[in-house]
Design a protein around this motif. Structure first.
Motif, mmCIF file in Angstrom:
data_model
loop_
_atom_site.group_PDB
_atom_site.id
_atom_site.type_symbol
_atom_site.label_atom_id
_atom_site.label_comp_id
_atom_site.label_asym_id
_atom_site.label_seq_id
_atom_site.Cartn_x
_atom_site.Cartn_y
_atom_site.Cartn_z
ATOM 1 N N GLU A 254 7.427 8.140 8.578
ATOM 2 C CA GLU A 254 7.762 8.754 9.869
ATOM 3 C C GLU A 254 7.056 10.097 10.054
ATOM 4 O OE1 GLU A 254 12.011 8.902 10.373
ATOM 5 O OE2 GLU A 254 12.024 6.842 11.128
ATOM 6 N N GLU A 255 6.892 10.837 8.964
ATOM 7 C CA GLU A 255 6.165 12.100 8.979
ATOM 8 C C GLU A 255 5.619 12.352 7.571
ATOM 9 O OE1 GLU A 255 8.377 15.705 9.438
ATOM 10 O OE2 GLU A 255 10.061 14.997 8.250
ATOM 11 N N PRO A 256 4.546 13.144 7.474
ATOM 12 C CA PRO A 256 3.796 13.857 8.515
ATOM 13 C C PRO A 256 2.758 12.949 9.180
ATOM 14 C CG PRO A 256 2.851 14.347 6.389
ATOM 15 C CD PRO A 256 4.044 13.468 6.124
ATOM 16 N N ALA A 257 2.255 13.396 10.323
ATOM 17 C CA ALA A 257 1.269 12.604 11.067
ATOM 18 C C ALA A 257 -0.002 12.407 10.257
ATOM 19 C CB ALA A 257 0.954 13.290 12.400
ATOM 20 N N VAL A 258 -0.360 13.410 9.437
ATOM 21 C CA VAL A 258 -1.600 13.301 8.665
ATOM 22 C C VAL A 258 -1.506 12.157 7.657
ATOM 23 C CG1 VAL A 258 -0.863 15.005 6.930
ATOM 24 C CG2 VAL A 258 -3.299 14.572 7.299
ATOM 25 N N LEU A 259 -0.318 11.927 7.080
ATOM 26 C CA LEU A 259 -0.163 10.821 6.131
ATOM 27 C C LEU A 259 -0.246 9.484 6.858
ATOM 28 C CD1 LEU A 259 0.369 9.700 3.346
ATOM 29 C CD2 LEU A 259 2.821 10.124 3.674
ATOM 30 N N ARG A 260 0.320 9.401 8.050
ATOM 31 C CA ARG A 260 0.201 8.176 8.848
ATOM 32 C C ARG A 260 -1.265 7.881 9.165
ATOM 33 N NH1 ARG A 260 4.778 6.325 11.596
ATOM 34 N NH2 ARG A 260 3.472 5.678 13.352
ATOM 35 N N SER A 261 -2.029 8.928 9.473
ATOM 36 C CA SER A 261 -3.460 8.755 9.768
ATOM 37 C C SER A 261 -4.217 8.298 8.536
ATOM 38 C CB SER A 261 -4.048 10.071 10.288
ATOM 39 O OG SER A 261 -3.451 10.442 11.507
ATOM 40 N N ILE A 262 -3.893 8.881 7.386
ATOM 41 C CA ILE A 262 -4.544 8.490 6.126
ATOM 42 C C ILE A 262 -4.277 7.025 5.828
ATOM 43 C CG2 ILE A 262 -4.483 8.805 3.628
ATOM 44 C CD1 ILE A 262 -3.938 11.798 4.158
ATOM 45 N N LEU A 263 -3.032 6.600 6.005
ATOM 46 C CA LEU A 263 -2.671 5.198 5.750
ATOM 47 C C LEU A 263 -3.367 4.260 6.729
ATOM 48 C CD1 LEU A 263 1.115 5.690 5.008
ATOM 49 C CD2 LEU A 263 -0.525 4.630 3.445
ATOM 50 N N ARG A 264 -3.413 4.660 8.000
ATOM 51 C CA ARG A 264 -4.058 3.831 9.019
ATOM 52 C C ARG A 264 -5.549 3.670 8.709
ATOM 53 N NH1 ARG A 264 -6.556 4.234 14.084
ATOM 54 N NH2 ARG A 264 -5.943 2.590 15.543
ATOM 55 N N PHE A 265 -6.205 4.764 8.334
ATOM 56 C CA PHE A 265 -7.623 4.706 7.991
ATOM 57 C C PHE A 265 -7.846 3.768 6.810
ATOM 58 C CE2 PHE A 265 -11.073 6.304 5.285
ATOM 59 C CZ PHE A 265 -12.159 6.174 6.156
ATOM 60 N N HIS A 266 -6.994 3.892 5.790
ATOM 61 C CA HIS A 266 -7.142 3.055 4.602
ATOM 62 C C HIS A 266 -6.951 1.577 4.944
ATOM 63 C CE1 HIS A 266 -6.761 1.918 0.338
ATOM 64 N NE2 HIS A 266 -5.829 1.083 0.761
ATOM 65 N N LEU A 267 -5.940 1.256 5.744
ATOM 66 C CA LEU A 267 -5.652 -0.137 6.087
ATOM 67 C C LEU A 267 -6.729 -0.739 6.982
ATOM 68 C CD1 LEU A 267 -1.806 0.175 6.662
ATOM 69 C CD2 LEU A 267 -2.956 -0.960 4.751
ATOM 70 N N LEU A 268 -7.268 0.064 7.922
ATOM 71 C CA LEU A 268 -8.350 -0.436 8.774
ATOM 72 C C LEU A 268 -9.607 -0.715 7.960
ATOM 73 C CD1 LEU A 268 -7.949 1.800 11.967
ATOM 74 C CD2 LEU A 268 -7.561 -0.669 11.784
ATOM 75 N N ARG A 269 -9.900 0.177 7.020
ATOM 76 C CA ARG A 269 -11.063 -0.037 6.161
ATOM 77 C C ARG A 269 -10.879 -1.285 5.311
ATOM 78 N NH1 ARG A 269 -12.631 4.649 2.011
ATOM 79 N NH2 ARG A 269 -10.634 3.942 1.167
ATOM 80 N N LEU A 270 -9.652 -1.508 4.838
ATOM 81 C CA LEU A 270 -9.361 -2.708 4.053
ATOM 82 C C LEU A 270 -9.491 -3.951 4.916
ATOM 83 C CD1 LEU A 270 -8.371 -3.643 1.241
ATOM 84 C CD2 LEU A 270 -6.042 -3.513 2.122
ATOM 85 N N LEU A 271 -9.035 -3.855 6.170
ATOM 86 C CA LEU A 271 -9.099 -4.987 7.084
ATOM 87 C C LEU A 271 -10.546 -5.422 7.338
ATOM 88 C CD1 LEU A 271 -7.412 -6.862 8.904
ATOM 89 C CD2 LEU A 271 -7.689 -5.168 10.745
ATOM 90 N N LYS A 272 -11.461 -4.462 7.396
ATOM 91 C CA LYS A 272 -12.866 -4.787 7.658
ATOM 92 C C LYS A 272 -13.477 -5.659 6.575
ATOM 93 C CE LYS A 272 -14.063 -0.749 10.476
ATOM 94 N NZ LYS A 272 -14.876 0.499 10.545
ATOM 95 N N THR A 273 -12.954 -5.538 5.377
ATOM 96 C CA THR A 273 -13.507 -6.351 4.290
ATOM 97 C C THR A 273 -13.181 -7.831 4.468
ATOM 98 O OG1 THR A 273 -11.557 -6.089 2.870
ATOM 99 C CG2 THR A 273 -13.271 -4.405 2.697
ATOM 100 N N TYR A 274 -12.205 -8.152 5.342
ATOM 101 C CA TYR A 274 -11.815 -9.541 5.579
ATOM 102 C C TYR A 274 -12.276 -10.046 6.945
ATOM 103 C CZ TYR A 274 -8.882 -9.016 1.473
ATOM 104 O OH TYR A 274 -8.438 -8.805 0.193
#
Length: 291
Positions: A254-274
């Protein structure tokens, strides 16, 4: 138990016991063989005798080599008959079971093996048995606590060692926990305490195990709309990111926003591999690609 008649064995056991009690000394098999003037095979037989016949909580880890898993009363090996009575002279059955449980946990940690654990009535919850992936031990408020993953309900758990009743070492292995490889930690929780970032995690309504989860000392915990929330402060968002990804769909930041952004970036990068999938892009070169 039959008395021990071989004086040479008695003398070696006495010497091994002395070496194991020395603080700061790494007692390896080679070290013991040299100190006793015998072969490594003879030392192994003596260690097996101490563990199986005398009931001593011998343990071995890469960092500490051979040692007693927990403090042991002085062992009187002055004559064979006293040695024969050494096992009953140890603490009561409950204490011995605790020693055996801690020894099994140590062995599981250093061999990356799973454990089957029955909890005691003192734990106040379903006694199991449960299959656990043990990740590390930590001293919390002066007592050892096992931090592990319970596969049955995909739960992170922290169980005081005194709540571990019967503990069985299994042959199955597991991967190291994402937060790191250390087997003994001083964090007193799953994460390191800090001041820089305020983090709030929301757990899914099915993750009732979160009510017993100790992420770190001083954390705030409350239940809202049937979902457990935990708030804490830390300086290491990377450590939190790894643990959140390990827990998967059971937790939301839920917080902080920076951690949500870090997770989103990591998951999007992982998604690209598939992506793209052959059937999505129309790029399949043969029917085999669509299987």
């Amino acid at each position: 138990m039959a008395p021990v008649k071989n004086k040479a064995v008695i003398d070696r056991v006495r010497r091994i016991d002395e070496l194991l009690r020395r603080k700061g000394e790494k007692v390896t098999l080679v070290h013991l063989a040299e100190a006793l003037g015998v072969t490594s095979r003879t030392v192994c037989r003596d260690l097996d005798f101490m563990k199986r016949e005398l009931g001593l909580p011998l343990a071995h880890t890469p960092r500490r080599a051979y040692h007693y898993a927990i403090p042991v009363p002085p062992l009187d090996t002055s004559d064979p008959m006293q040695m024969a009575r050494a096992k009953p002279a140890l603490p009561n059955t409950g204490t011995l079971k605790r020693r055996q449980a801690i020894e099994a946990i140590h062995q599981a940690l250093y061999s990356s093996r799973k454990l089957q654990v029955h909890l005691t009535a003192e734990a106040g919850e379903d006694p199991g048995p449960f299959v656990l992936h043990p990740f590390f031990l930590s001293k919390v408020a002066g007592e050892l606590v096992l931090f592990a993953f319970r596969a049955q309900d995909r739960a992170l758990v922290n169980i005081p060692a005194r709540h571990c009743g019967e503990v069985k070492l299994l042959d199955e292995t597991f991967a190291d926990c994402p937060p790191g490889p250390a087997k003994m930690r001083g964090t007193q929780g799953w994460l390191s305490r800090g001041k820089l970032f305020s983090v709030t995690l929301r757990f899914a309504d099915w993750a009732r195990w979160a009510e017993r989860l100790m992420l770190m000392p001083g954390q705030e915990m409350w239940v809202e709309d049937g979902q457990v929330r935990i708030r804490f402060r830390t300086d290491d968002l990377e450590e939190v990111r790894r643990l959140v990804l390990f827990m998967g769909e059971g937790v939301t930041v839920e917080e902080p926003a920076v951690l949500r952004s870090i997770l989103r970036f990591h998951l999007l990068r992982l998604l690209k591999t598939y992506n793209p999938l052959p059937q999505d892009s129309g790029s399949a070169s043969s029917r085999d690609d669509l299987r």
